[in-house]
Design a protein around this motif. Structure first.
Motif, PDB file in Angstrom:
ATOM      1  N   GLU A 130       0.792  -1.230   0.000  1.00  0.00           N
ATOM      2  CA  GLU A 130       0.000   0.000   0.000  1.00  0.00           C
ATOM      3  C   GLU A 130       0.828   1.284   0.000  1.00  0.00           C
ATOM      4  N   ARG A 131       2.080   1.190   0.457  1.00  0.00           N
ATOM      5  CA  ARG A 131       2.865   2.425   0.584  1.00  0.00           C
ATOM      6  C   ARG A 131       4.322   2.221   0.157  1.00  0.00           C
ATOM      7  N   GLU A 132       4.961   3.317  -0.248  1.00  0.00           N
ATOM      8  CA  GLU A 132       6.371   3.280  -0.650  1.00  0.00           C
ATOM      9  C   GLU A 132       7.261   2.724   0.465  1.00  0.00           C
ATOM     10  N   THR A 133       6.943   3.114   1.717  1.00  0.00           N
ATOM     11  CA  THR A 133       7.786   2.647   2.837  1.00  0.00           C
ATOM     12  C   THR A 133       7.709   1.121   2.959  1.00  0.00           C
ATOM     13  N   GLN A 134       6.502   0.562   2.708  1.00  0.00           N
ATOM     14  CA  GLN A 134       6.346  -0.899   2.784  1.00  0.00           C
ATOM     15  C   GLN A 134       7.135  -1.563   1.657  1.00  0.00           C
ATOM     16  N   LYS A 135       7.142  -0.912   0.509  1.00  0.00           N
ATOM     17  CA  LYS A 135       7.904  -1.437  -0.627  1.00  0.00           C
ATOM     18  C   LYS A 135       9.385  -1.535  -0.244  1.00  0.00           C
ATOM     19  N   GLY A 136       9.881  -0.454   0.384  1.00  0.00           N
ATOM     20  CA  GLY A 136      11.288  -0.429   0.812  1.00  0.00           C
ATOM     21  C   GLY A 136      11.601  -1.567   1.766  1.00  0.00           C
ATOM     22  N   ILE A 137      10.674  -1.851   2.667  1.00  0.00           N
ATOM     23  CA  ILE A 137      10.915  -2.909   3.665  1.00  0.00           C
ATOM     24  C   ILE A 137      10.942  -4.286   2.993  1.00  0.00           C
ATOM     25  N   ILE A 138      10.025  -4.499   2.045  1.00  0.00           N
ATOM     26  CA  ILE A 138       9.997  -5.805   1.353  1.00  0.00           C
ATOM     27  C   ILE A 138      11.244  -5.978   0.484  1.00  0.00           C
ATOM     28  N   VAL A 139      11.629  -4.916  -0.221  1.00  0.00           N
ATOM     29  CA  VAL A 139      12.809  -5.009  -1.102  1.00  0.00           C
ATOM     30  C   VAL A 139      14.063  -5.254  -0.263  1.00  0.00           C
ATOM     31  N   GLY A 140      14.134  -4.594   0.888  1.00  0.00           N
ATOM     32  CA  GLY A 140      15.264  -4.810   1.795  1.00  0.00           C
ATOM     33  C   GLY A 140      16.543  -4.129   1.353  1.00  0.00           C
ATOM     34  N   LYS A 141      17.534  -4.196   2.237  1.00  0.00           N
ATOM     35  CA  LYS A 141      18.820  -3.533   1.978  1.00  0.00           C
ATOM     36  C   LYS A 141      19.509  -4.148   0.766  1.00  0.00           C
ATOM     37  N   GLY A 142      19.767  -3.338  -0.237  1.00  0.00           N
ATOM     38  CA  GLY A 142      20.446  -3.829  -1.443  1.00  0.00           C
ATOM     39  C   GLY A 142      19.645  -4.905  -2.159  1.00  0.00           C
ATOM     40  N   GLY A 143      18.330  -4.974  -1.900  1.00  0.00           N
ATOM     41  CA  GLY A 143      17.475  -5.946  -2.579  1.00  0.00           C
ATOM     42  C   GLY A 143      17.488  -7.323  -1.942  1.00  0.00           C
ATOM     43  N   ALA A 144      18.087  -7.422  -0.749  1.00  0.00           N
ATOM     44  CA  ALA A 144      18.236  -8.745  -0.111  1.00  0.00           C
ATOM     45  C   ALA A 144      16.873  -9.365   0.243  1.00  0.00           C
ATOM     46  N   GLY A 145      15.926  -8.529   0.642  1.00  0.00           N
ATOM     47  CA  GLY A 145      14.615  -9.035   1.047  1.00  0.00           C
ATOM     48  C   GLY A 145      13.891  -9.705  -0.099  1.00  0.00           C
ATOM     49  N   ILE A 146      13.750  -8.993  -1.183  1.00  0.00           N
ATOM     50  CA  ILE A 146      13.016  -9.525  -2.348  1.00  0.00           C
ATOM     51  C   ILE A 146      13.759 -10.733  -2.943  1.00  0.00           C
ATOM     52  N   ARG A 147      15.098 -10.712  -2.851  1.00  0.00           N
ATOM     53  CA  ARG A 147      15.878 -11.853  -3.357  1.00  0.00           C
ATOM     54  C   ARG A 147      15.539 -13.119  -2.583  1.00  0.00           C
ATOM     55  N   ASP A 148      15.457 -12.992  -1.259  1.00  0.00           N
ATOM     56  CA  ASP A 148      15.147 -14.153  -0.420  1.00  0.00           C
ATOM     57  C   ASP A 148      13.728 -14.663  -0.678  1.00  0.00           C
ATOM     58  N   ILE A 149      12.791 -13.715  -0.843  1.00  0.00           N
ATOM     59  CA  ILE A 149      11.395 -14.111  -1.110  1.00  0.00           C
ATOM     60  C   ILE A 149      11.340 -14.858  -2.442  1.00  0.00           C
ATOM     61  N   ARG A 150      12.012 -14.312  -3.442  1.00  0.00           N
ATOM     62  CA  ARG A 150      12.007 -14.925  -4.775  1.00  0.00           C
ATOM     63  C   ARG A 150      12.578 -16.348  -4.727  1.00  0.00           C
ATOM     64  N   LYS A 151      13.701 -16.481  -4.032  1.00  0.00           N
ATOM     65  CA  LYS A 151      14.375 -17.786  -3.934  1.00  0.00           C
ATOM     66  C   LYS A 151      13.467 -18.814  -3.256  1.00  0.00           C
ATOM     67  N   ALA A 152      12.877 -18.404  -2.124  1.00  0.00           N
ATOM     68  CA  ALA A 152      12.023 -19.331  -1.363  1.00  0.00           C
ATOM     69  C   ALA A 152      10.786 -19.717  -2.165  1.00  0.00           C
ATOM     70  N   ALA A 153      10.199 -18.729  -2.851  1.00  0.00           N
ATOM     71  CA  ALA A 153       8.991 -19.016  -3.643  1.00  0.00           C
ATOM     72  C   ALA A 153       9.338 -19.928  -4.816  1.00  0.00           C
TER      73      ALA A 153
END
Ligand SMILES: Nc1nc2c(ncn2[C@@H]2O[C@H](COP(=O)(O)OP(=O)(O)OP(=O)(O)O)[C@@H](O)[C@H]2O)c(=O)[nH]1
Ligand SMILES: [Mg+2]
Length: 283
Positions: free
Chosen positions: A224-247
């Motif tokens: 819903e918000r840019e700040t939430q996007k930042g949290i999911i993407v994570g530092k240097g994209g680490a968050g979204i990378r982990d989600i992608r890998k696990a999925a």
């Protein structure tokens, strides 16, 4: 049926022996009626997992409550799951009142007996008094305790009818829906507090190669918000990378083709207030 986080989806998966419904420690994980099918020599049982029964005036929650209540009309028997680690509150009282009018068809599953053994006995006593016509079973959906007994009760109570699905079917979810749910599970398990509620997943593309050996998925985690996007993407994209890998790992276990997942995060401002989005997501 049961309150949010009672363990309904964990139970469905344990009974059917497959990962059918997604699970998270945060409440309101399940947003749809999810069918799980159990086929054995003695017959076939079809389960409907439902969103947690939650009293709230927020738009999303009202939609979820409607889905949960509407499943009652579609079912011959009810498994009412209670989280015995929690005390009886307003929601539990409302559920008790719903099931009091159909006790013969209701099996009360006292769940989480692995961590609440002393409280289970108290609950059992209370339920016997409040719903004397129900069958009560003590289970741990997580560990599998009491599941065979629950199955026996259900098979003995279920009416005979035609087989509805082939023996090897364990769910009727469409691939796009299943993919979006698995991605959502990995996303919501990677964040806390309000964010899991602000997530939905959109599968933009699913392309399968002609020989059926490879599948390309393009999907978006919506927040819903840019700040939430930042949290999911994570530092240097680490968050979204982990989600992608696990999925991707889980999708590869489930689908018969090798999956390549392209996953991004997008913002859809205040989507939980938008009727057309809620209609599309919650059914
Ligand atoms: N210790 C223990 N934890 C359990 C058990 N069953 C479920 N859980 C945990 O409870 C949490 C919620 O489980 P879910 O299966 O997602 O609960 P749910 O009722 O489907 O929740 P909603 O979809 O939000 O309504 C997860 O962290 C599970 O691991 C159990 O028998 N024992
Ligand atoms: Mg659930």
């Amino acid at each position: 049926m049961g309150r949010p986080s009672a363990g309904k989806s964990t139970l469905l998966n344990k009974i059917c022996g497959e990962k059918i419904s997604i699970i998270a420690p945060t409440p309101q994980t399940t947003r749809n009626k999810i069918r799980g099918i159990l086929s054995e020599e003695r017959g076939q049982l079809i389960f409907i997992d439902t969103p947690g029964f939650h009293l709230s005036e927020k738009k999303l929650n009202l939609h979820l409550k409607d889905v949960s209540i509407s499943s009652l009309d579609e079912s011959d028997l009810f498994v009412y799951v209670i989280d015995t680690t929690r005390t009886i509150g307003t929601e539990e009282k409302e559920l008790l009142s719903i099931f009091s009018s159909m006790q013969e068809k209701t099996i009360v599953a006292l769940n989480k007996c692995d961590i609440a053994s002393s409280k289970v006995k108290t609950y059992s006593h209370t339920i016997k008094e409040l719903l004397p016509g129900c069958t009560i079973v003590e289970i741990s959906a997580l560990k599998g305790t009491g599941i065979e007994n629950l199955k026996d009760v259900l098979f003995s109570k279920a009416a005979e009818g035609e087989q509805m699905y082939p023996d090897d079917f364990y769910t009727d979810q469409l691939p796009e829906f299943r993919i979006s749910e698995i991605i959502r599970e990995k996303a919501i398990n990677s964040v806390k507090e309000e964010i899991p509620h602000a997530v939905y997943v959109e599968v933009a593309d699913l392309e399968i190669s002609e020989d059926g050996e490879k599948g390309w998925i393009r999907a978006f985690i919506m927040v819903e918000r840019e700040t939430q996007k930042g949290i999911i993407v994570g530092k240097g994209g680490a968050g979204i990378r982990d989600i992608r890998k696990a999925a991707q790992k889980e999708l590869n276990r489930i689908f018969p083709y090798k999956i390549y997942l392209d996953l991004r995060v997008k913002v859809n401002h205040k989507w939980r207030k938008k009727d057309h989005i809620l209609k599309k997501l919650i059914f």
